[in-house]
Design an enzyme around this catalytic site. Sequence first.
Site, short mmCIF file in Angstrom:
data_model
loop_
_atom_site.label_atom_id
_atom_site.label_comp_id
_atom_site.label_asym_id
_atom_site.label_seq_id
_atom_site.Cartn_x
_atom_site.Cartn_y
_atom_site.Cartn_z
N SER A 93 0.83 -1.21 0.00
CA SER A 93 0.00 0.00 0.00
C SER A 93 0.87 1.26 0.00
O SER A 93 1.66 1.47 -0.91
CB SER A 93 -0.94 -0.04 1.21
OG SER A 93 -1.95 0.93 1.11
N ASP A 194 -9.97 -5.14 -3.85
CA ASP A 194 -9.25 -4.32 -2.88
C ASP A 194 -10.19 -3.19 -2.47
O ASP A 194 -10.61 -2.38 -3.30
CB ASP A 194 -7.97 -3.76 -3.52
CG ASP A 194 -7.06 -3.05 -2.54
OD1 ASP A 194 -7.58 -2.42 -1.61
OD2 ASP A 194 -5.84 -3.11 -2.72
N HIS A 224 -6.96 -6.22 0.32
CA HIS A 224 -5.86 -5.25 0.30
C HIS A 224 -4.61 -5.73 1.06
O HIS A 224 -3.50 -5.67 0.53
CB HIS A 224 -6.34 -3.92 0.89
CG HIS A 224 -5.29 -2.86 0.86
ND1 HIS A 224 -4.76 -2.36 -0.32
CD2 HIS A 224 -4.64 -2.21 1.87
CE1 HIS A 224 -3.85 -1.45 -0.04
NE2 HIS A 224 -3.75 -1.34 1.28
#
Length: 290
Positions: A93, A194, A224
């Site tokens: 991320s 996600d 995610h």
Amino acid sequence: MSILPGAEPYRHDGGRIGFLLSHGFTGTPQSMRPWAEYLAEAGLTVSVPLLPGHGTRWQDMQLTTWPDWYAELDRAFDALRARCDHVFVGGLSMGGTLALRLAEQRGADIAGLVLVNPSVHADDPRLKALPVLKHLVASLPGIGSDIRKEGVTELAYPRMPLKPLHSLAKLWPLVLAGLPQVTQPVLLFRSPQDHVVAPANAETVLARISSTDVTTEVLADSYHVATLDNDAERIFSGSLEFVRRLTALDSSDGNAGAEGGDAPDDAGRSGAPEPSGTATAGDGRDDAKD
């Protein structure tokens, strides 16, 4: 402020190949620790720093900005460079955002990038209100634990502070502008489902980087936080095979160019097979199908 149990930074001194891992926004090294331990068992030197403002309470993040997080990752990278012949960088991320920024700035010092659902642009139009909203509302509900696998929880803040979120939003265009400077080999994992970072972010990265050695993997059974999800082992083994392909890493003992006693403490999982569905590109970009 004391660090939350499980949020501590991780470091393992192994051989002459290093791997730097970065957690995401409001997260902690806990989300990266299984991956880090896998690489450490294979003989690599591994570092997972705790980014400033993370791992304590969400209010502490209000005093930090993206240069603080980047500086910590940069320091950890320099520490690995001081003892390793090759250093790879991976991130989840926002950790992927910072890894890309590091690649843009450090060039050939980085042997390769492994990105998991990286963020490089805002997809929620409401984020345009952040410059004003951050002065009216301190935080919003947290974004942690977007995990498909039952019974698994990410150690992350229950609230998402808006001032540092606005700082992250300022980092995105800088990283976007620098993507053509990324020339290192890239292994990118993306989750079609996600709920935090839109899959379009990964597509943007692949379209704009200048790397010619690019491999992508679709994580169809993960959300995610894929490093803790059903496809985690594919990330772990895939990244190790990525390192082996690009270095002289010996699959029999997980070490490369080691001097003296730099072997891992325990027997590693270096014999894990390459996961199915991998698409490797030597001169272009191939994408595994959903």
